[in-house]
Design a protein around this motif. Structure first.
Motif, short mmCIF file in Angstrom:
data_model
loop_
_atom_site.label_atom_id
_atom_site.label_comp_id
_atom_site.label_asym_id
_atom_site.label_seq_id
_atom_site.Cartn_x
_atom_site.Cartn_y
_atom_site.Cartn_z
N UNK A 1 43.84 2.20 -34.17
CA UNK A 1 43.33 3.02 -33.07
C UNK A 1 42.23 3.96 -33.57
N UNK A 2 41.09 3.96 -32.85
CA UNK A 2 39.96 4.82 -33.19
C UNK A 2 39.42 5.45 -31.92
N UNK A 3 38.63 6.52 -32.10
CA UNK A 3 38.04 7.22 -30.95
C UNK A 3 36.66 7.73 -31.33
N UNK A 4 35.72 7.59 -30.41
CA UNK A 4 34.37 8.11 -30.61
C UNK A 4 33.76 8.43 -29.26
N UNK A 5 32.55 9.00 -29.27
CA UNK A 5 31.90 9.33 -28.02
C UNK A 5 30.54 9.94 -28.28
N UNK A 6 29.82 10.22 -27.18
CA UNK A 6 28.49 10.79 -27.28
C UNK A 6 28.47 12.20 -26.69
N UNK A 7 27.70 13.08 -27.31
CA UNK A 7 27.47 14.42 -26.80
C UNK A 7 28.79 15.17 -26.58
N UNK A 8 29.13 15.54 -25.34
CA UNK A 8 30.43 16.15 -25.07
C UNK A 8 31.55 15.25 -25.57
N UNK B 1 31.33 13.19 -28.10
CA UNK B 1 31.38 13.25 -29.56
C UNK B 1 32.22 14.42 -30.02
N UNK B 2 32.02 15.57 -29.37
CA UNK B 2 32.91 16.70 -29.64
C UNK B 2 34.35 16.31 -29.34
N UNK B 3 34.57 15.70 -28.16
CA UNK B 3 35.92 15.35 -27.76
C UNK B 3 36.61 14.42 -28.73
N UNK B 4 35.90 13.41 -29.21
CA UNK B 4 36.50 12.43 -30.12
C UNK B 4 36.95 13.08 -31.42
N UNK C 1 28.66 10.63 -31.86
CA UNK C 1 27.23 10.35 -31.73
C UNK C 1 26.59 11.52 -31.00
N UNK C 2 25.70 12.23 -31.67
CA UNK C 2 25.02 13.38 -31.06
C UNK C 2 26.01 14.40 -30.51
N UNK D 1 39.46 8.28 -41.17
CA UNK D 1 38.14 7.69 -41.47
C UNK D 1 37.13 8.22 -40.46
N UNK D 2 36.03 8.80 -40.96
CA UNK D 2 35.09 9.50 -40.09
C UNK D 2 33.67 8.96 -40.20
N UNK D 3 33.01 8.82 -39.06
CA UNK D 3 31.60 8.46 -39.02
C UNK D 3 30.90 9.37 -38.01
N UNK D 4 29.85 10.04 -38.46
CA UNK D 4 29.13 11.01 -37.64
C UNK D 4 27.65 10.72 -37.72
#
Length: 273
Positions: free
Chosen positions: A135-142, A144-147, A164-165, A211-214
Motif C-alpha cells: 500500500x502506497x499513497x501520493x498526491x499533488x499540491x494539497x 502531496x501534503x495530504x499523502x 508532487x509539488x 519509502x519516500x519519493x518527493x
C-alpha cells in the motif's frame, strides 16, 4: 546516463501507448466519522480477474479539485495500472480538506476517512494486498501534503509515500487555500499550523520504515518548502528520493511526475514481496 535514457524511454512508451485496457470504476464509499457518502475512482488492471491480489496506490487530488480530477486529466493512468500491475484509488478529499481531521470543524474528518475508513472499504471490496507492504499513497499540491501527512501519522497503514509539488509547509501561506477554515487563523493558532505542516513532522519517522519519493518543479511556488523538507529529512537521516526538475505548478508537470512516482512504488512493491 544509461539509466536516465532507460527511464525516459520507458516513460515515453507508457505515455504513448494506446492499449488502455484497465477498468475504471466510480464507487460510493461511506464515512461513519462524517456521516456521509463519498465517491472515489478505482482503476484496476485488465487482468484483475486472473490475479490473486494487487498492491494499491492512493492518489490524492489538489485544492479545488475532486475525486475524478486525476483520471480525467491523466488518462494514461489506466495504462500505468496495467503496466505496473497495481490498483489506483483516487478518493475525494473535498475542495479544501488538506486531508486532516479539522480541530475547528467536526464535520471535516478526512484523515480518519482516507487513512482508516476508505482503506478498510477498498480492502473489503477489491483484491488488494492487505498489508502496508502493498500500500502506497501520493498526491499533488494539497494532495502531496495530504499523502505525506497521512503516511507519517499512519506508518502502519502505508509502506511507501510520495508528493508532487506538495504544500508541505502551510505556515508561509496564512491566507491561502482555505487552510484557516481547517485549522483556525494562523495569527491565533501559529503552533497548530506548525504542528500540522509536514515539514515539522519528520520526527515521527524511523529511518527505512517508509519509502519516500518527493519531487517539485524549480519554478513552483512550493519549491522552497519542498527543499526545506528535503533538508529536514537529511538532518534526521531519513532515506528518500528527492527530485527537482524544470517545471511549475501545473498539469504538464504532474502528468510527467506521476509516472516516476508509480515506477518508484512498483519497485518498492516488488522488493517487499
Amino acid at each position: 546516463m544509461k539509466k536516465y535514457f532507460f527511464v525516459a524511454g520507458l516513460l515515453f512508451l507508457l505515455n504513448h501507448s494506446n492499449a488502455l485496457a484497465a477498468k475504471v470504476d466510480t464507487v460510493q464509499t461511506y464515512s461513519a466519522a462524517m456521516k456521509k457518502k463519498i465517491k472515489a475512482v478505482v482503476v484496476v488492471p485488465d487482468n484483475y480477474q486472473q490475479v490473486k491480489s494487487f498492491p494499491t496506490v492512493y492518489l490524492l487530488h489538489g485544492y479545488g479539485d475532486s475525486y475524478d480530477g486525476w483520471i480525467n486529466k491523466v488518462t494514461v493512468l489506466k495504462k500505468y495500472a496495467d503496466d505496473f500491475q497495481l490498483i489506483l484509488v483516487c478518493p475525494d478529499g473535498n475542495i479544501s480538506s488538506w486531508y486532516m481531521d479539522s480541530p475547528v470543524d467536526p464535520e471535516w474528518k478526512y484523515e480518519t476517512y482516507i487513512a482508516t475508513e476508505l482503506v478498510s472499504q477498498i480492502d473489503q471490496q477489491y483484491k488488494t494486498i492487505k498489508d502496508r507492504k502493498g500500500r502506497a499513497i501520493t498526491g499533488l499540491s494539497m494532495g502531496g501534503h495530504g499523502a505525506l501527512y497521512l503516511s507519517f501519522k499512519h506508518q502502519d497503514v502505508y509502506g511507501a509515500a510520495g508528493s508532487m509539488s506538495g504544500g508541505v509547509d502551510m505556515t508561509p501561506f496564512p491566507l491561502n487555500w482555505e487552510i484557516a477554515k481547517r485549522l483556525g487563523s494562523y495569527e491565533q493558532q501559529p503552533e497548530r499550523w506548525k504542528a500540522n505542516s509536514v515539514v515539522n513532522m519528520t520526527h515521527l519517522l524511523v529511518p527505512n520504515k517508509l519509502a519516500l519519493i518527493i519531487d517539485c518543479g524549480k519554478d513552483d511556488f512550493f519549491y522552497n518548502v519542498n527543499n526545506k523538507l528535503h533538508e529536514e529529512l537529511l538532518y534526521h537521516n531519513i532515506p528518500h528520493d528527492f527530485t527537482i526538475r524544470p517545471g511549475a505548478h501545473n498539469w504538464e508537470y504532474w502528468k510527467n511526475a506521476v509516472g516516476f512516482q508509480l515506477m518508484f512504488f512498483s519497485h518498492f512493491f516488488n522488493k517487499a514481496q
